[in-house]
Design a protein around this motif. Structure first.
Motif, PDB file in Angstrom:
ATOM      1  N   GLU A 172      34.879 -31.846  56.736  1.00  0.00           N
ATOM      2  CA  GLU A 172      36.000 -32.413  56.913  1.00  0.00           C
ATOM      3  C   GLU A 172      37.104 -31.530  56.531  1.00  0.00           C
ATOM      4  OE1 GLU A 172      38.388 -33.504  58.565  1.00  0.00           O
ATOM      5  OE2 GLU A 172      37.704 -35.758  58.757  1.00  0.00           O
ATOM      6  N   THR A 173      38.328 -31.408  56.949  1.00  0.00           N
ATOM      7  CA  THR A 173      39.394 -30.854  56.391  1.00  0.00           C
ATOM      8  C   THR A 173      39.437 -31.527  55.089  1.00  0.00           C
ATOM      9  OG1 THR A 173      40.485 -30.487  58.642  1.00  0.00           O
ATOM     10  CG2 THR A 173      41.865 -30.272  56.530  1.00  0.00           C
ATOM     11  N   PRO A 174      39.791 -30.672  53.834  1.00  0.00           N
ATOM     12  CA  PRO A 174      39.733 -31.086  52.285  1.00  0.00           C
ATOM     13  C   PRO A 174      40.677 -32.191  52.287  1.00  0.00           C
ATOM     14  CG  PRO A 174      39.323 -28.885  52.387  1.00  0.00           C
ATOM     15  CD  PRO A 174      39.495 -29.300  53.898  1.00  0.00           C
ATOM     16  N   TYR A 175      41.813 -32.344  52.822  1.00  0.00           N
ATOM     17  CA  TYR A 175      42.791 -33.398  52.377  1.00  0.00           C
ATOM     18  C   TYR A 175      42.440 -34.681  53.340  1.00  0.00           C
ATOM     19  CZ  TYR A 175      45.171 -32.700  57.094  1.00  0.00           C
ATOM     20  OH  TYR A 175      45.237 -32.770  58.297  1.00  0.00           O
ATOM     21  N   ARG A 176      41.222 -34.478  54.000  1.00  0.00           N
ATOM     22  CA  ARG A 176      40.885 -35.838  54.595  1.00  0.00           C
ATOM     23  C   ARG A 176      39.555 -36.230  54.095  1.00  0.00           C
ATOM     24  NH1 ARG A 176      43.269 -34.246  59.955  1.00  0.00           N
ATOM     25  NH2 ARG A 176      41.144 -33.246  60.491  1.00  0.00           N
ATOM     26  N   ASN A 177      39.166 -35.621  53.061  1.00  0.00           N
ATOM     27  CA  ASN A 177      37.958 -36.024  52.428  1.00  0.00           C
ATOM     28  C   ASN A 177      37.854 -37.639  52.072  1.00  0.00           C
ATOM     29  OD1 ASN A 177      36.582 -33.317  52.575  1.00  0.00           O
ATOM     30  ND2 ASN A 177      37.126 -32.890  50.747  1.00  0.00           N
ATOM     31  N   GLU A 222      35.800 -37.317  42.515  1.00  0.00           N
ATOM     32  CA  GLU A 222      37.073 -36.431  43.026  1.00  0.00           C
ATOM     33  C   GLU A 222      37.066 -35.270  43.817  1.00  0.00           C
ATOM     34  OE1 GLU A 222      40.028 -36.826  41.532  1.00  0.00           O
ATOM     35  OE2 GLU A 222      39.601 -38.634  40.419  1.00  0.00           O
ATOM     36  N   ILE A 223      36.920 -35.794  45.145  1.00  0.00           N
ATOM     37  CA  ILE A 223      36.850 -34.793  46.188  1.00  0.00           C
ATOM     38  C   ILE A 223      38.095 -34.321  46.978  1.00  0.00           C
ATOM     39  CG2 ILE A 223      34.309 -35.225  46.308  1.00  0.00           C
ATOM     40  CD1 ILE A 223      34.774 -36.980  48.594  1.00  0.00           C
ATOM     41  N   LYS A 224      39.060 -34.879  46.831  1.00  0.00           N
ATOM     42  CA  LYS A 224      40.123 -34.740  47.573  1.00  0.00           C
ATOM     43  C   LYS A 224      40.854 -33.203  47.459  1.00  0.00           C
ATOM     44  CE  LYS A 224      44.941 -36.620  48.624  1.00  0.00           C
ATOM     45  NZ  LYS A 224      45.919 -37.394  48.210  1.00  0.00           N
ATOM     46  N   LYS A 225      40.922 -32.567  48.758  1.00  0.00           N
ATOM     47  CA  LYS A 225      41.606 -31.035  48.627  1.00  0.00           C
ATOM     48  C   LYS A 225      40.221 -30.310  48.109  1.00  0.00           C
ATOM     49  CE  LYS A 225      46.312 -32.467  48.191  1.00  0.00           C
ATOM     50  NZ  LYS A 225      47.720 -31.897  47.399  1.00  0.00           N
TER      51      LYS A 225
END
Length: 235
Positions: A172-177, A222-225
């Protein structure tokens, strides 16, 4: 070194290249003066770390999903003059979930030698560390963005895990994790296992496999971005 299209893996994140890139790759990079890359700025930044890569003297062509086939073909013209081409992705291995695949396809059609070099692949590294079936697996790339379509796709992939005993990997695109995580835990069965492999090879690497019920209790990591490989399986 033979004249060819060389597929050059790069680091995942800020990992020191010495940790993941073989010395043989470095010797190849130093001899290449034409590069086809997903992003010129990041490719130059990677090459600049390698002593003797002569970034300032190299020619760079950018390749994206919008590049036309005739343009891509022009990128290979130098092969006829005995000049090799290096292909570099934004991260990891080129031509895997990457527009470099279009150039490789044309090279194969033109009977131009293609040489894949060893380097970090987030897909394989995640699979290795997941504890899932490494003999039968599918990499599905990006899933649909719309919530309902994404949920339906995840359910379809989950059913393949049960029916075919097959590991299902996707990104996924990181900001949508975070949204992806929420969709997975709300769509899958409690006993289905989910591996989250984030920031692979970096100092903040996080790779954990748990059942969906366990993830629900523990909550989102903590996986956002952060670049993440998601994997589903059941056994």
């Amino acid at each position: 070194m033979k004249t060819a299209v060389y597929l050059i893996p790069v680091t995942l994140g800020d990992t020191p290249y010495e940790n993941v890139i073989p010395n043989y790759n470095i010797s190849i990079i130093k001899d290449i003066k034409v590069f086809v890359v997903e992003n010129i700025k990041s490719a130059k930044r990677f090459l600049a770390k390698i002593e003797g890569s002569h970034v300032d003297d190299a020619v760079f062509y950018e390749l994206s999903e919008h590049t036309q086939a005739n343009e891509i073909l022009n990128y290979l013209d130098c092969i006829q003059n005995g000049v090799s081409v290096g292909v570099i992705s934004e991260a990891g291995c080129p031509a895997i979930a990457d527009p470099g695949a279009d150039l490789v396809a044309l090279a194969q059609k033109k009977n131009i030698p293609v040489v894949p070099l060893v380097g970090p692949s987030s897909i394989l590294l995640a699979l290795m560390a997941s504890g899932f079936n490494g003999q039968s697996f599918t990499f599905n790339g990006y899933l649909p963005v719309k919530p309902n379509e994404r949920a339906n796709k995840i359910k379809t992939l989950e059913s393949k895990c049960y029916k075919d005993n097959q590991t299902q990997l996707f990104i996924e695109t990181p900001y949508r994790n975070n949204q992806m995580f929420e969709t997975i835990v709300s769509s899958c069965k409690p006993d289905t296992r989910l591996c989250i492999a984030a920031g692979i090879t970096t100092d903040n690497e996080f790779i954990k496999t748990k059942t969906i019920s366990q993830w629900k209790k523990e909550g989102i990591p903590e996986i956002k971005k952060v670049p993440v490989i998601f994997a589903l399986y059941h056994n």
